[in-house]
Design a protein around this motif. Structure first.
Motif, PDB file in Angstrom:
ATOM      1  N   LEU A  20       0.828  -1.206   0.000  1.00  0.00           N
ATOM      2  CA  LEU A  20       0.000   0.000   0.000  1.00  0.00           C
ATOM      3  C   LEU A  20       0.861   1.255   0.000  1.00  0.00           C
ATOM      4  N   ILE A  21       1.927   1.226   0.798  1.00  0.00           N
ATOM      5  CA  ILE A  21       2.839   2.371   0.856  1.00  0.00           C
ATOM      6  C   ILE A  21       3.512   2.575  -0.498  1.00  0.00           C
ATOM      7  N   ALA A  22       3.909   1.472  -1.140  1.00  0.00           N
ATOM      8  CA  ALA A  22       4.542   1.562  -2.455  1.00  0.00           C
ATOM      9  C   ALA A  22       3.592   2.174  -3.482  1.00  0.00           C
ATOM     10  N   ALA A  23       2.325   1.779  -3.440  1.00  0.00           N
ATOM     11  CA  ALA A  23       1.342   2.326  -4.370  1.00  0.00           C
ATOM     12  C   ALA A  23       1.152   3.825  -4.150  1.00  0.00           C
ATOM     13  N   LEU A  24       1.075   4.239  -2.883  1.00  0.00           N
ATOM     14  CA  LEU A  24       0.929   5.664  -2.573  1.00  0.00           C
ATOM     15  C   LEU A  24       2.163   6.449  -3.019  1.00  0.00           C
ATOM     16  N   ALA A  25       3.345   5.865  -2.773  1.00  0.00           N
ATOM     17  CA  ALA A  25       4.586   6.534  -3.177  1.00  0.00           C
ATOM     18  C   ALA A  25       4.650   6.695  -4.691  1.00  0.00           C
ATOM     19  N   ALA A  26       4.240   5.655  -5.416  1.00  0.00           N
ATOM     20  CA  ALA A  26       4.234   5.738  -6.880  1.00  0.00           C
ATOM     21  C   ALA A  26       3.301   6.844  -7.360  1.00  0.00           C
ATOM     22  N   ALA A 136      17.138   8.519  -4.153  1.00  0.00           N
ATOM     23  CA  ALA A 136      16.564   7.204  -4.421  1.00  0.00           C
ATOM     24  C   ALA A 136      17.549   6.102  -4.045  1.00  0.00           C
ATOM     25  N   PHE A 137      18.811   6.286  -4.390  1.00  0.00           N
ATOM     26  CA  PHE A 137      19.839   5.290  -4.085  1.00  0.00           C
ATOM     27  C   PHE A 137      20.003   5.100  -2.578  1.00  0.00           C
ATOM     28  N   PHE A 138      20.199   6.177  -1.857  1.00  0.00           N
ATOM     29  CA  PHE A 138      20.475   6.080  -0.423  1.00  0.00           C
ATOM     30  C   PHE A 138      19.266   5.558   0.338  1.00  0.00           C
ATOM     31  N   THR A 139      18.080   5.984  -0.065  1.00  0.00           N
ATOM     32  CA  THR A 139      16.856   5.484   0.570  1.00  0.00           C
ATOM     33  C   THR A 139      16.672   4.005   0.283  1.00  0.00           C
ATOM     34  N   ALA A 140      16.989   3.578  -0.934  1.00  0.00           N
ATOM     35  CA  ALA A 140      16.869   2.165  -1.292  1.00  0.00           C
ATOM     36  C   ALA A 140      17.771   1.306  -0.417  1.00  0.00           C
ATOM     37  N   LEU A 141      19.006   1.739  -0.212  1.00  0.00           N
ATOM     38  CA  LEU A 141      19.917   0.988   0.656  1.00  0.00           C
ATOM     39  C   LEU A 141      19.351   0.863   2.068  1.00  0.00           C
ATOM     40  N   THR A 161       7.171  -2.383  10.246  1.00  0.00           N
ATOM     41  CA  THR A 161       6.809  -1.255   9.391  1.00  0.00           C
ATOM     42  C   THR A 161       7.425   0.034   9.917  1.00  0.00           C
ATOM     43  N   SER A 162       7.406   0.201  11.233  1.00  0.00           N
ATOM     44  CA  SER A 162       7.985   1.401  11.833  1.00  0.00           C
ATOM     45  C   SER A 162       9.480   1.484  11.555  1.00  0.00           C
ATOM     46  N   LEU A 163      10.183   0.353  11.678  1.00  0.00           N
ATOM     47  CA  LEU A 163      11.620   0.337  11.423  1.00  0.00           C
ATOM     48  C   LEU A 163      11.922   0.678   9.966  1.00  0.00           C
ATOM     49  N   VAL A 164      11.184   0.081   9.055  1.00  0.00           N
ATOM     50  CA  VAL A 164      11.414   0.315   7.627  1.00  0.00           C
ATOM     51  C   VAL A 164      11.174   1.781   7.266  1.00  0.00           C
ATOM     52  N   LEU A 165      10.074   2.331   7.735  1.00  0.00           N
ATOM     53  CA  LEU A 165       9.759   3.721   7.413  1.00  0.00           C
ATOM     54  C   LEU A 165      10.741   4.683   8.079  1.00  0.00           C
ATOM     55  N   LEU A 198      10.684   4.070  -2.259  1.00  0.00           N
ATOM     56  CA  LEU A 198       9.581   3.436  -1.529  1.00  0.00           C
ATOM     57  C   LEU A 198       8.683   2.635  -2.465  1.00  0.00           C
ATOM     58  N   ALA A 199       8.553   3.087  -3.698  1.00  0.00           N
ATOM     59  CA  ALA A 199       7.703   2.385  -4.658  1.00  0.00           C
ATOM     60  C   ALA A 199       8.387   1.160  -5.242  1.00  0.00           C
ATOM     61  N   VAL A 200       9.698   1.248  -5.450  1.00  0.00           N
ATOM     62  CA  VAL A 200      10.421   0.212  -6.184  1.00  0.00           C
ATOM     63  C   VAL A 200      10.906  -0.942  -5.305  1.00  0.00           C
ATOM     64  N   ILE A 201      11.427  -0.642  -4.124  1.00  0.00           N
ATOM     65  CA  ILE A 201      12.095  -1.671  -3.316  1.00  0.00           C
ATOM     66  C   ILE A 201      11.158  -2.796  -2.861  1.00  0.00           C
ATOM     67  N   PRO A 202       9.956  -2.519  -2.343  1.00  0.00           N
ATOM     68  CA  PRO A 202       9.089  -3.644  -1.955  1.00  0.00           C
ATOM     69  C   PRO A 202       8.782  -4.576  -3.120  1.00  0.00           C
ATOM     70  N   ALA A 203       8.522  -4.017  -4.291  1.00  0.00           N
ATOM     71  CA  ALA A 203       8.235  -4.846  -5.462  1.00  0.00           C
ATOM     72  C   ALA A 203       9.455  -5.668  -5.868  1.00  0.00           C
ATOM     73  N   THR A 204      10.631  -5.068  -5.815  1.00  0.00           N
ATOM     74  CA  THR A 204      11.850  -5.781  -6.166  1.00  0.00           C
ATOM     75  C   THR A 204      12.122  -6.910  -5.176  1.00  0.00           C
ATOM     76  N   ALA A 205      11.910  -6.642  -3.895  1.00  0.00           N
ATOM     77  CA  ALA A 205      12.118  -7.671  -2.878  1.00  0.00           C
ATOM     78  C   ALA A 205      11.169  -8.846  -3.086  1.00  0.00           C
ATOM     79  N   TRP A 206       9.916  -8.550  -3.427  1.00  0.00           N
ATOM     80  CA  TRP A 206       8.943  -9.614  -3.691  1.00  0.00           C
ATOM     81  C   TRP A 206       9.385 -10.454  -4.883  1.00  0.00           C
ATOM     82  N   LEU A 207       9.875  -9.795  -5.930  1.00  0.00           N
ATOM     83  CA  LEU A 207      10.331 -10.525  -7.113  1.00  0.00           C
ATOM     84  C   LEU A 207      11.541 -11.393  -6.805  1.00  0.00           C
TER      85      LEU A 207
END
Length: 228
Positions: A20-26, A136-141, A161-165, A198-207
């Motif tokens: 849901l967060i990824a969708a909102l971020a996108a 984007a790079f630093f946040t992704a890491l 969720t709190s830790l990730v955000l 925020l939009a890309v990393i959850p989807a990439t992790a799932w893949l």
């Protein structure tokens, strides 16, 4: 140990919330991209933030900003990713290593593609600015590290969720401050870069999890056939 038994890089307890967060971020990335497409000047929010931020950054804080900026440059980011991936492989965490490589590539690649699509510039026509690839790079890491920590510590949905955000916010704020302070990006570019990760990393992790599980299933099936 099979890939199926290896810990998932996207903890199951976080999948729905992060989706849901990824969708909102996108959505935020798209809206900002439409608003600032083709612009070459700061917007109202940018003008409110830029002057005090830029004027207040002098040594030693300028040195801090330059150090953070270097971590997002090709040389600095490559060294950082290679060191992290090497550590993951030494710890026998191939999924984590794969996520760092794929996640960073997707975040930076998406930001680069969006820059050319949106066409927003700063300091001249050749300097595409939206969204910020450094942010984007630093946040992704930070997101990937937080995801792995959540799984490692066995945190629940709320704590995870709190830790990730929190990790994403700290990393994005730090790099975003450096980019605005050095005059490399507008604040809204930074927000776009943060939301891109925020939009890309959850989807990439799932893949990564899905592909690793499928590979593990095929390996297990082949092993069972060999022992028949």
């Amino acid at each position: 140990m099979t890939g199926r038994r290896a810990p998932a890089v996207l903890p199951p307890s976080l999948r729905v919330r992060l989706g849901l967060i990824a969708a909102l971020a996108a959505l935020v990335v798209v809206v900002l991209g439409v608003l600032y497409a083709g612009h070459d000047k700061p917007g109202r929010v940018d003008r409110w933030i830029i002057p005090p931020t830029a004027d207040s950054v002098r040594p030693p804080w300028r040195h801090v900003a330059l150090a953070l900026d270097f971590l997002g440059e090709p040389a600095g980011s490559t060294m950082l990713v290679v060191a992290i991936v090497t550590g993951c492989l030494l710890l026998r965490r191939p999924r984590a290593a794969a996520l760092f490589v794929a996640g960073v590539a997707m975040a930076v690649g998406t930001a680069t593609l969006l820059k050319h699509l949106v066409g927003r510039t700063i300091h001249g026509a050749g300097n595409l600015s939206y969204p910020s690839g450094h942010t984007a790079f630093f946040t992704a890491l930070a997101l990937i590290v937080a995801l792995l920590a959540t799984g490692r510590l066995g945190l629940g949905r709320t704590a995870g969720t709190s830790l990730v955000l929190a990790a994403a916010l700290v990393a994005g704020a730090a790099m975003g401050w450096a980019q605005v302070a050095l005059g490399a990006h507008y604040p809204t570019d930074v927000l776009g870069g943060w939301c891109t990760a925020l939009a890309v990393i959850p989807a990439t992790a799932w893949l990564v999890d899905r592909m690793a599980d499928q590979l593990a299933d095929r390996t297990a099936d082949a092993g069972r056939r060999e022992h028949r």
